[in-house]
Scaffold this motif. Sequence first.
Motif, PDB file in Angstrom:
ATOM      1  N   GLY A 176      -8.723  -3.667  -3.388  1.00 43.96           N
ATOM      2  CA  GLY A 176      -7.367  -4.086  -3.692  1.00 43.96           C
ATOM      3  C   GLY A 176      -6.531  -3.444  -2.840  1.00 43.96           C
ATOM      4  O   GLY A 176      -7.064  -2.851  -1.784  1.00 43.96           O
ATOM      5  N   LEU A 177      -5.403  -3.094  -3.056  1.00 47.57           N
ATOM      6  CA  LEU A 177      -4.589  -2.270  -2.226  1.00 47.57           C
ATOM      7  C   LEU A 177      -4.526  -0.718  -2.640  1.00 47.57           C
ATOM      8  O   LEU A 177      -4.490  -0.250  -3.497  1.00 47.57           O
ATOM      9  N   GLU A 178      -4.551  -0.026  -1.378  1.00 46.40           N
ATOM     10  CA  GLU A 178      -4.510   1.558  -1.574  1.00 46.40           C
ATOM     11  C   GLU A 178      -3.307   2.212  -0.699  1.00 46.40           C
ATOM     12  O   GLU A 178      -3.055   1.487   0.145  1.00 46.40           O
ATOM     13  N   THR A 179      -2.771   3.075  -1.146  1.00 46.30           N
ATOM     14  CA  THR A 179      -1.773   3.820  -0.541  1.00 46.30           C
ATOM     15  C   THR A 179      -2.256   4.755   0.190  1.00 46.30           C
ATOM     16  O   THR A 179      -2.798   5.715  -0.090  1.00 46.30           O
ATOM     17  N   GLU A 180      -1.753   5.057   1.650  1.00 48.75           N
ATOM     18  CA  GLU A 180      -2.033   5.997   2.321  1.00 48.75           C
ATOM     19  C   GLU A 180      -0.829   6.397   3.081  1.00 48.75           C
ATOM     20  O   GLU A 180       0.156   5.564   3.414  1.00 48.75           O
ATOM     21  N   GLU A 181      -0.884   7.720   3.527  1.00 43.34           N
ATOM     22  CA  GLU A 181       0.306   8.341   4.110  1.00 43.34           C
ATOM     23  C   GLU A 181      -0.079   8.728   5.545  1.00 43.34           C
ATOM     24  O   GLU A 181      -1.249   9.178   5.787  1.00 43.34           O
ATOM     25  N   PHE A 182       0.765   8.603   6.447  1.00 39.48           N
ATOM     26  CA  PHE A 182       0.306   8.799   8.085  1.00 39.48           C
ATOM     27  C   PHE A 182       1.555   9.642   8.515  1.00 39.48           C
ATOM     28  O   PHE A 182       2.825   9.615   8.119  1.00 39.48           O
ATOM     29  N   GLN A 183       1.257  10.420   9.181  1.00 38.68           N
ATOM     30  CA  GLN A 183       2.268  11.309   9.978  1.00 38.68           C
ATOM     31  C   GLN A 183       2.359  10.775  11.424  1.00 38.68           C
ATOM     32  O   GLN A 183       1.634  10.581  12.292  1.00 38.68           O
ATOM     33  N   LEU A 184       3.669  10.591  11.950  1.00 41.18           N
ATOM     34  CA  LEU A 184       4.157  10.204  13.385  1.00 41.18           C
ATOM     35  C   LEU A 184       3.825  11.282  14.349  1.00 41.18           C
ATOM     36  O   LEU A 184       4.311  12.240  14.059  1.00 41.18           O
ATOM     37  N   LEU A 185       3.021  10.686  15.338  1.00 40.10           N
ATOM     38  CA  LEU A 185       2.586  11.637  16.582  1.00 40.10           C
ATOM     39  C   LEU A 185       3.474  11.438  17.725  1.00 40.10           C
ATOM     40  O   LEU A 185       4.382  12.325  18.314  1.00 40.10           O
ATOM     41  N   ALA A 186       3.867   9.941  18.072  1.00 43.67           N
ATOM     42  CA  ALA A 186       4.349   9.815  19.113  1.00 43.67           C
ATOM     43  C   ALA A 186       4.707   8.029  19.091  1.00 43.67           C
ATOM     44  O   ALA A 186       4.162   7.584  18.106  1.00 43.67           O
TER      45      ALA A 186
END
Length: 186
Positions: free
Chosen positions: A125-135
Amino acid sequence: MSSSPFSQDQPPSSPEIKVLVDEKARSLYCYVEQSFKSKGVQYYLLLPIDSPISIILWEEDKDEEQAILIEDEADIERLLPEAEASLAEEDLILKPTSFTLTVSGELPEPEDDDILTLEIETEGGLETEEFQLLATFSYDNYEYGIYTPLVPLLFFAKVNSEGSLDLLSLEELKTIQPILEEWMFN
């Protein structure tokens, strides 16, 4: 006392490192987070030494920005020079490693403005993931962001008959899932 279907190796005094190699002979150096043996097969839970990254396209769609994860290898290859230059400005070195792109260097502390939450489609199904902007960078009149996941990216691998490591397929993961759950909770 019941017998366990697996045996856990003793933790090493210094980090053990294993290498995952893909079909294009690219390498990914990883720390061994855990290892165990089940039915004569050696398994490893691996954490890349360098930080995994993803390239995300920002596309305007009816006055709304939409984030699209770039997964096609040809598209990634085309974007690598721009991504590499953008990361170099942040004192980060892009590495085209196996199974994921990585960067080496000191990552900045995450700030709320630099966090992206995506819903990613998986088999479950759908999973929520968090990402940090690097550039960020532009290519062919499109805006791209380079992100690293906030939750560590882990790989499950097993030792094959030649002594090298193979990533576990989804089928293999499902097969050993009960063993993994018992092992992780003991």
